[in-house]
Design a protein around this motif. Structure first.
Motif, PDB file in Angstrom:
ATOM      1  N   SER A 123      36.992  48.524  40.315  1.00 48.95           N
ATOM      2  CA  SER A 123      36.848  47.082  40.511  1.00 48.95           C
ATOM      3  C   SER A 123      38.221  46.454  40.335  1.00 48.95           C
ATOM      4  O   SER A 123      39.214  47.145  40.069  1.00 48.95           O
ATOM      5  N   LEU A 124      38.295  45.134  40.480  1.00 50.14           N
ATOM      6  CA  LEU A 124      39.561  44.459  40.197  1.00 50.14           C
ATOM      7  C   LEU A 124      39.946  44.632  38.738  1.00 50.14           C
ATOM      8  O   LEU A 124      41.133  44.673  38.398  1.00 50.14           O
TER       9      LEU A 124
ATOM     10  N   LYS B  78      43.721  40.221  33.675  1.00 51.04           N
ATOM     11  CA  LYS B  78      43.664  39.021  34.531  1.00 51.04           C
ATOM     12  C   LYS B  78      42.340  38.945  35.282  1.00 51.04           C
ATOM     13  O   LYS B  78      41.925  37.867  35.701  1.00 51.04           O
ATOM     14  N   HIS B  79      41.689  40.081  35.468  1.00 52.00           N
ATOM     15  CA  HIS B  79      40.431  40.118  36.219  1.00 52.00           C
ATOM     16  C   HIS B  79      39.220  40.297  35.301  1.00 52.00           C
ATOM     17  O   HIS B  79      38.131  40.629  35.775  1.00 52.00           O
ATOM     18  N   TYR B  80      39.417  40.052  34.014  1.00 53.01           N
ATOM     19  CA  TYR B  80      38.289  40.177  33.081  1.00 53.01           C
ATOM     20  C   TYR B  80      37.399  38.938  33.117  1.00 53.01           C
ATOM     21  O   TYR B  80      37.871  37.806  33.207  1.00 53.01           O
ATOM     22  N   ASN B  81      36.087  39.161  33.025  1.00 49.87           N
ATOM     23  CA  ASN B  81      35.131  38.098  32.720  1.00 49.87           C
ATOM     24  C   ASN B  81      33.930  38.732  32.025  1.00 49.87           C
ATOM     25  O   ASN B  81      33.685  39.935  32.156  1.00 49.87           O
ATOM     26  N   ASP B  82      33.189  37.929  31.271  1.00 50.05           N
ATOM     27  CA  ASP B  82      32.098  38.473  30.450  1.00 50.05           C
ATOM     28  C   ASP B  82      31.023  39.177  31.276  1.00 50.05           C
ATOM     29  O   ASP B  82      30.345  40.089  30.780  1.00 50.05           O
ATOM     30  N   ALA B  83      30.869  38.777  32.545  1.00 51.16           N
ATOM     31  CA  ALA B  83      29.835  39.388  33.385  1.00 51.16           C
ATOM     32  C   ALA B  83      30.103  40.876  33.638  1.00 51.16           C
ATOM     33  O   ALA B  83      29.192  41.616  34.010  1.00 51.16           O
ATOM     34  N   LEU B  84      31.343  41.316  33.407  1.00 47.59           N
ATOM     35  CA  LEU B  84      31.668  42.730  33.621  1.00 47.59           C
ATOM     36  C   LEU B  84      30.906  43.642  32.662  1.00 47.59           C
ATOM     37  O   LEU B  84      30.655  44.807  32.975  1.00 47.59           O
ATOM     38  N   TYR B  85      30.534  43.135  31.499  1.00 48.99           N
ATOM     39  CA  TYR B  85      29.733  43.953  30.581  1.00 48.99           C
ATOM     40  C   TYR B  85      28.409  44.342  31.253  1.00 48.99           C
ATOM     41  O   TYR B  85      27.965  45.490  31.163  1.00 48.99           O
TER      42      TYR B  85
ATOM     43  N   ARG C 255      40.725  40.946  23.280  1.00 49.76           N
ATOM     44  CA  ARG C 255      39.845  41.796  22.475  1.00 49.76           C
ATOM     45  C   ARG C 255      38.617  42.220  23.276  1.00 49.76           C
ATOM     46  O   ARG C 255      38.204  43.380  23.251  1.00 49.76           O
ATOM     47  N   LYS C 256      38.008  41.287  24.010  1.00 45.08           N
ATOM     48  CA  LYS C 256      36.814  41.611  24.791  1.00 45.08           C
ATOM     49  C   LYS C 256      37.148  42.580  25.925  1.00 45.08           C
ATOM     50  O   LYS C 256      36.376  43.508  26.208  1.00 45.08           O
ATOM     51  N   ALA C 257      38.294  42.393  26.564  1.00 46.52           N
ATOM     52  CA  ALA C 257      38.696  43.289  27.649  1.00 46.52           C
ATOM     53  C   ALA C 257      39.006  44.688  27.112  1.00 46.52           C
ATOM     54  O   ALA C 257      38.604  45.695  27.704  1.00 46.52           O
ATOM     55  N   ASP C 258      39.717  44.757  25.982  1.00 40.00           N
ATOM     56  CA  ASP C 258      40.034  46.050  25.364  1.00 40.00           C
ATOM     57  C   ASP C 258      38.752  46.804  25.007  1.00 40.00           C
ATOM     58  O   ASP C 258      38.622  48.009  25.273  1.00 40.00           O
ATOM     59  N   PHE C 259      37.817  46.104  24.379  1.00 37.79           N
ATOM     60  CA  PHE C 259      36.570  46.736  23.950  1.00 37.79           C
ATOM     61  C   PHE C 259      35.804  47.276  25.154  1.00 37.79           C
ATOM     62  O   PHE C 259      35.332  48.421  25.139  1.00 37.79           O
ATOM     63  N   LEU C 260      35.691  46.465  26.196  1.00 38.00           N
ATOM     64  CA  LEU C 260      34.973  46.900  27.386  1.00 38.00           C
ATOM     65  C   LEU C 260      35.632  48.123  28.008  1.00 38.00           C
ATOM     66  O   LEU C 260      34.953  49.100  28.359  1.00 38.00           O
ATOM     67  N   ALA C 261      36.954  48.095  28.148  1.00 40.73           N
ATOM     68  CA  ALA C 261      37.658  49.229  28.754  1.00 40.73           C
ATOM     69  C   ALA C 261      37.452  50.496  27.925  1.00 40.73           C
ATOM     70  O   ALA C 261      37.252  51.591  28.468  1.00 40.73           O
TER      71      ALA C 261
END
Length: 251
Positions: free
Chosen positions: A8-9, A34-41, A59-65
């Motif tokens: 994805s982006l 730059k392409h993070y949003n909460d809907a990615l979870y 923090r949210k992007a790191d955790f998701l990745a």
């Protein structure tokens, strides 16, 4: 690759790499905050923890990745992706079927994971850490909290650029902390662990415990840490369980 983990982006690449000495799998992904949003979870089928509701975007992007790479590791091991709970100190609480470790830094995330042998309880686990090289100014301000005077001399003797050696020791002690935490269950200081040997040729170093950390992790235990480096980062790792503890120097 599982359809849920198509690129994805946000996740621009995903792959598996070989860590010398490790018999499990190591998943890696590159991500773009730059392409993070909460809907990615929801897109990646990763539960959104309540503790992250007010966290920073980083923090949210790191955790998701990190959880995406963990799910890729589950898939590579032939397991369905599983929820990894969050422990008291924000540590991942692994399902009983596996041992693992996650690291995320800048735009990369890694997860090393191996099936837990039957009958082996939580103990000395895998540990992995990724760091960008410290700058000269960062090295000056941080060195005393990472190295003893003896370690300072050892690093200076083995590395022409002190900050590269300091970054390696910092990363190695972070990897060791992650590997020992399941057996120790509490924080311990970088200076509770010493560097006893460095082999530049084999990319290995020996860490020794300088005090008892738990009944399973005793003063004198030595642990091998492996590493590989790129132009910008150092990746270090500790092997799980019996592979990690080499000797008890006091015996």
């Amino acid at each position: 690759m599982n359809a849920a983990y198509t690129l994805s982006l946000f996740v621009s690449s995903a792959n598996y790499l070989t860590l010398p000495g490790f018999e499990g799998v190591c998943a890696h992904c590159r991500f773009d905050i730059k392409h993070y949003n909460d809907a990615l979870y929801r897109h990646y089928k990763v539960p959104f923890p309540a503790s992250l509701q007010t966290a920073s975007v980083q923090r949210k992007a790191d955790f998701l990745a990190g959880r995406i790479t963990a799910n890729l590791a589950f898939i590579k091991l032939g397991l369905p992706p599983q929820v990894i709970e969050i422990g008291e100190h924000r540590n991942p609480v692994w399902p009983s079927s596996v041992q693992g470790s996650i690291t995320h830094h800048s735009s990369s995330a890694y997860c090393m994971m191996i099936l837990r042998p039957t009958g082996v309880s939580a103990g000395i686990s895998a540990g992995i850490d990724l760091e960008s090289y410290l700058s000269a100014s960062e090295s000056t301000s941080l060195a005393s909290g990472i190295l003893s005077s003896i370690e300072f001399e050892l690093v200076s003797a083995n590395f022409s650029r002190f900050e590269r050696g300091l970054t390696l020791i910092f990363s190695a002690k972070e990897s060791l902390f992650k590997a020992l935490y399941p057996a120790v269950g509490h924080y311990f200081d970088f200076l509770d662990v010493g560097v006893s040997a460095i082999s530049i040729d084999s990319r290995e170093l020996q860490l020794i415990l300088l005090r008892d950390l738990s009944p399973r992790c005793l003063k004198g235990d030595t642990i091998t840490v492996y590493w590989q480096e790129s132009a910008e980062t150092i990746l270090s790792w500790v092997l799980p369980n019996s592979c990690a503890i080499a000797t008890r120097a006091h015996q």
